[in-house]
Design an enzyme around this catalytic site. Sequence first.
Site, mmCIF file in Angstrom:
data_model
loop_
_atom_site.group_PDB
_atom_site.id
_atom_site.type_symbol
_atom_site.label_atom_id
_atom_site.label_comp_id
_atom_site.label_asym_id
_atom_site.label_seq_id
_atom_site.Cartn_x
_atom_site.Cartn_y
_atom_site.Cartn_z
ATOM 1 N N HIS A 122 113.884 58.738 43.813
ATOM 2 C CA HIS A 122 113.827 57.283 43.735
ATOM 3 C C HIS A 122 112.495 56.788 43.201
ATOM 4 O O HIS A 122 112.153 55.616 43.362
ATOM 5 C CB HIS A 122 114.126 56.672 45.108
ATOM 6 C CG HIS A 122 115.516 56.960 45.583
ATOM 7 N ND1 HIS A 122 115.900 56.838 46.909
ATOM 8 C CD2 HIS A 122 116.626 57.380 44.917
ATOM 9 C CE1 HIS A 122 117.181 57.166 47.025
ATOM 10 N NE2 HIS A 122 117.630 57.497 45.829
ATOM 11 N N SER A 196 117.068 62.281 56.858
ATOM 12 C CA SER A 196 117.922 61.487 55.966
ATOM 13 C C SER A 196 119.251 61.199 56.638
ATOM 14 O O SER A 196 119.856 62.093 57.236
ATOM 15 C CB SER A 196 118.165 62.224 54.649
ATOM 16 O OG SER A 196 119.059 61.474 53.833
ATOM 17 N N ASN A 221 117.839 65.411 61.962
ATOM 18 C CA ASN A 221 117.810 63.954 61.857
ATOM 19 C C ASN A 221 118.017 63.372 63.241
ATOM 20 O O ASN A 221 118.766 63.929 64.058
ATOM 21 C CB ASN A 221 118.906 63.450 60.905
ATOM 22 C CG ASN A 221 118.694 62.005 60.487
ATOM 23 O OD1 ASN A 221 117.629 61.647 59.985
ATOM 24 N ND2 ASN A 221 119.695 61.168 60.694
#
Length: 257
Positions: A122, A196, A221
């Site tokens: 990103h 994530s 996570n």
Amino acid sequence: MDPITQVAEWILESHKLVVFTGAGLSTESGIPDFRSPGGVWDRYHPADFDFQNFLSRESSREKYWQMATEMYAAIREARPNLAHLAVYELDRLGKLDVVITQNIDGLHERAGHAADKIIELHGTALHVTCLQCGKQYDRDEIQERVRQGIKAPTCDACRGPLKPATISFGQAMPERETREAYRRSAGADLFLVIGSSLVVQPAASMPLVAKRGGSRLVIINRDPTPCDDLADRVIHSQAGPTMAAIAEAVKRRKLPN
């Protein structure tokens, strides 16, 4: 076998370890989750983040830079946490193929990784790019212009619009980084997801690509993810302490007493 020991053993056995990181790492470094209720994104209209609006409207560019400045203040002060440092320790021990990250904060590089060990899907908030001629700037240089009252900075060379080198809504994913991330995922023999939620596409499909290629899948996570049922091991816990324990277990087994 307990999960920390199991994952450490798999890392020692692996030849192509790919680490995939998300926003959970950033929050553990003190960077707010800007999508959460009350976060930065709640104070702006979603249209102001749209790439086409950024290109076509001065007002959208001004609001975007106002929002981006708020976000950058937290990013600039952040430091790598235990998870970043643990992943770098695996790299130092020769056990890491690459880090694929959804994060834009540059903390993996600050932790010590060489640039060619990191794929930033990103983009990065640490640089600014002219959307017209491609000239790049250090982020702090442009933020100083904003601080002095320039609401939507432009390029010195061509007067084109400047934008942080991150991927906005409606903006195409970076072709080279995306292609390389899929290639590395397909070639992994151990794919380790850290922090994530695995809901943002196309990045969230990479664990599936790894599994189809025969890789083991480990997910660390705090909350459940859509890929938990596919994983060989799931650890619902904070990334930092968990990864620190895994890296220490790898080091104990890898290094002579």
